[in-house]
Design an enzyme around this catalytic site. Sequence first.
Site, PDB file in Angstrom:
ATOM      1  N   ASP A 152     -29.913 -14.150  73.128  1.00 48.96           N
ATOM      2  CA  ASP A 152     -29.834 -15.331  72.257  1.00 48.96           C
ATOM      3  C   ASP A 152     -28.395 -15.818  72.115  1.00 48.96           C
ATOM      4  O   ASP A 152     -28.145 -17.018  72.080  1.00 48.96           O
ATOM      5  CB  ASP A 152     -30.427 -15.021  70.874  1.00 48.96           C
ATOM      6  CG  ASP A 152     -30.328 -16.235  69.951  1.00 48.96           C
ATOM      7  OD1 ASP A 152     -30.956 -17.269  70.274  1.00 48.96           O
ATOM      8  OD2 ASP A 152     -29.605 -16.179  68.947  1.00 48.96           O
ATOM      9  N   SER A 176     -35.606 -18.182  69.225  1.00 48.72           N
ATOM     10  CA  SER A 176     -34.257 -17.738  68.852  1.00 48.72           C
ATOM     11  C   SER A 176     -34.278 -17.093  67.457  1.00 48.72           C
ATOM     12  O   SER A 176     -33.753 -15.986  67.254  1.00 48.72           O
ATOM     13  CB  SER A 176     -33.310 -18.947  68.899  1.00 48.72           C
ATOM     14  OG  SER A 176     -32.106 -18.686  68.217  1.00 48.72           O
ATOM     15  N   HIS A 181     -36.321 -15.063  55.911  1.00 48.72           N
ATOM     16  CA  HIS A 181     -35.284 -15.793  56.632  1.00 48.72           C
ATOM     17  C   HIS A 181     -35.307 -17.255  56.230  1.00 48.72           C
ATOM     18  O   HIS A 181     -36.369 -17.854  56.110  1.00 48.72           O
ATOM     19  CB  HIS A 181     -35.513 -15.680  58.144  1.00 48.72           C
ATOM     20  CG  HIS A 181     -34.517 -16.465  58.948  1.00 48.72           C
ATOM     21  ND1 HIS A 181     -33.254 -15.994  59.209  1.00 48.72           N
ATOM     22  CD2 HIS A 181     -34.591 -17.684  59.517  1.00 48.72           C
ATOM     23  CE1 HIS A 181     -32.594 -16.904  59.914  1.00 48.72           C
ATOM     24  NE2 HIS A 181     -33.383 -17.934  60.112  1.00 48.72           N
ATOM     25  N   ARG A 230     -27.133 -23.653  75.256  1.00 48.94           N
ATOM     26  CA  ARG A 230     -27.906 -24.798  74.747  1.00 48.94           C
ATOM     27  C   ARG A 230     -27.009 -25.773  74.001  1.00 48.94           C
ATOM     28  O   ARG A 230     -27.173 -26.985  74.087  1.00 48.94           O
ATOM     29  CB  ARG A 230     -29.016 -24.293  73.797  1.00 48.94           C
ATOM     30  CG  ARG A 230     -30.178 -23.621  74.524  1.00 48.94           C
ATOM     31  CD  ARG A 230     -31.023 -22.797  73.554  1.00 48.94           C
ATOM     32  NE  ARG A 230     -31.563 -23.596  72.476  1.00 48.94           N
ATOM     33  CZ  ARG A 230     -31.868 -23.120  71.252  1.00 48.94           C
ATOM     34  NH1 ARG A 230     -31.675 -21.844  70.955  1.00 48.94           N
ATOM     35  NH2 ARG A 230     -32.345 -23.915  70.344  1.00 48.94           N
ATOM     36  N   LYS A 266     -34.481 -12.571  66.515  1.00 45.82           N
ATOM     37  CA  LYS A 266     -33.472 -11.867  65.706  1.00 45.82           C
ATOM     38  C   LYS A 266     -34.118 -11.101  64.549  1.00 45.82           C
ATOM     39  O   LYS A 266     -33.699  -9.997  64.207  1.00 45.82           O
ATOM     40  CB  LYS A 266     -32.421 -12.861  65.213  1.00 45.82           C
ATOM     41  CG  LYS A 266     -31.463 -13.283  66.337  1.00 45.82           C
ATOM     42  CD  LYS A 266     -30.504 -14.378  65.923  1.00 45.82           C
ATOM     43  CE  LYS A 266     -31.109 -15.748  66.100  1.00 45.82           C
ATOM     44  NZ  LYS A 266     -30.184 -16.874  66.003  1.00 45.82           N
TER      45      LYS A 266
HETATM   46  N1  URA Z   1     -31.000 -21.257  64.385  1.00 48.86           N
HETATM   47  C1  URA Z   1     -31.132 -20.287  65.306  1.00 48.86           C
HETATM   48  O1  URA Z   1     -30.946 -19.119  65.009  1.00 48.86           O
HETATM   49  N2  URA Z   1     -31.469 -20.630  66.564  1.00 48.86           N
HETATM   50  C2  URA Z   1     -31.681 -21.897  66.941  1.00 48.86           C
HETATM   51  O2  URA Z   1     -32.001 -22.139  68.095  1.00 48.86           O
HETATM   52  C3  URA Z   1     -31.537 -22.902  65.975  1.00 48.86           C
HETATM   53  C4  URA Z   1     -31.187 -22.553  64.707  1.00 48.86           C
END
Ligand code: URA
Length: 434
Positions: free
Chosen positions: A161, A183, A82, A168, A187
Site C-alpha cells: 500500500d 487500501s 477507522h 497513485r 491496513k
Molecule cells: N486513505 C487510504 O488509506 N487509502 C486511500 O487510497 C485513500 C484514503
Amino acid sequence: MRMYDLIAKKQAGFELSKEEINYFIEGYTKGTIPDYQVSALLMAIYFKKMNERETADLTMAMVNSGDVLDLSMIEGVKVDKHSTGGVGDTTTLVLTPMVAALGIPVAKMSGRGLGHTGGTIDKLETFKGFSVEMSKEKFIEDVNNIKIAVVGQTADLVPADKKLYALRDVTSTVENISLIASSIMSKKIASGADAIVLDVKVGDGAFMKSYEDAKNLGEAMVSIGDNVGRRTIAVISDMDQPLGLAVGNALEVKEAIETLKGNGPKDLFELCLTLGSNMVMLANESLTEAKAREMLLETITSGAAIAKLKEFIAAQGGDVSCIDDINLLPKAQHIIEVKSDKEGYVSKIHAQEIGVVAMKLGAGRETKESVIDLAVGVVLNKKRNDYVEVGDTLAYIHANSLELGSKLKEELASCYEISKEYEEKIPLIYDIIK
Ligand code: URA
Ligand code: CA
C-alpha cells in the site's frame, strides 16, 4: 505470467484472477515489476474498475505483502474502528475507553501522519510521559488485563500500500473505489482486526465530498469484509462542519475528557454512541442496538469510562492528574475571539479551512519533520444553524504567537457563512451499511 498481459486484459475490461492479482502485488512489492507497468495497470483499473471478488483478492494480496499482527493471544473479538478522516475528529479518544470499559478488547496500532492536527498518538502524548513504545508482549498483556492499549506502528504493515499509494498519488489514480477501499481495509486487517467499524465521513472537510461517493466507498469496504471473513459495518457521517467544538491536540483531549464526564458536545457524543454500539454488537452478536447504547451510556453515568481512560493512560506511563483537573493540560498563551460582522443563521462552516487555520497555528504537520504545538488550535463557539448577532463570538483562536493568531482572525471568520434564512438541518448520521 507477464505483466504486459495483465495490463492488456484489464484494459480490455476483463476480470483479473486471484493468481494474477497476487502476481502483480508480490512483484511490485519486491521490485521486480517496475513503476511504469504498475502505473499502466492502475490506469486500466481506474477506467475499467474491479468487481467485488477482484477487490477482495487485491485487499488480501496487499495484507500478505508484509507483516500481519497476530492478536490471537488476546481473548475476545478484536473490533477496530477507522475513520476516513475529518477535522477535529475526537471520537477515538472518547470511544475506546467506553468500549474497553465494557470488557471489549481495544488493541490499537496507530501512526502519526500528516494532517490539520496530530494523529491519535500525538493527542495521547498530551498526557506527560505517555508512551506508545512497548514490546508486543506488554501490548498483549495490557489488552488482556485492562482491555485497552495503543502501540506505535513498528511492524512493516502493508508495504504494497505504501508503494501503490505513492504511485497513485502522482498518476491521478487515487480516486477509484476499489483502490481506496482495498487500501484502507488491508491496513485494518493487517493490524489484527477481527471485525471493523468504519466511520465514512462525507462533506466539505472529508475525503468524500458527496453522499453518493461515501455510500459507494462504504458499500465496497463492507463487501470486502464479507468476502474475507471480517464483519464490517460502515457508518456514513457528516463532515460538513467540524465534529464537536475543539480542533487541536490538547483542546481535543480536553473535549474528550469532558465528553467522558458526560459534558461533551452533543454531536461528538452521539457519533460515539452510534459507532460504539456497532462495535459492541460486532463483539457480542446477541445484543440489540438499544441494549448496546444503554450499556455505553452506563459507562458514562457510572464513571467507568473515565476511570478506564485513567487506567489506560497510567499503564502507558502518562500523568493522569489532568483528567481530574483539566486546567493542568497544556494551554496556549493567547485566546483570541473571532466575532461576527453579520446577523443571521450559520449556514455553513468550511471544515477544511478550519483545519488549515489550526495547522497554520501549529497544531498539525505540514511535513514529516514539523513539530506539533499541542496547546494551539481553534474552538468553535457557534455551529451550523445557530443564530448569531453582530459582535457575537463565532470561535476562539488558541495561539502561542499573538501576531500569528491575530493574522488568522479574518481567515477563521471567513470559514463561517451566515444567512438570513434558516436552512434545513444536515443529518449527523446519513446511513449505516451492514
Ligand atoms: N486513505 C487510504 O488509506 N487509502 C486511500 O487510497 C485513500 C484514503
Ligand atoms: Ca472536535
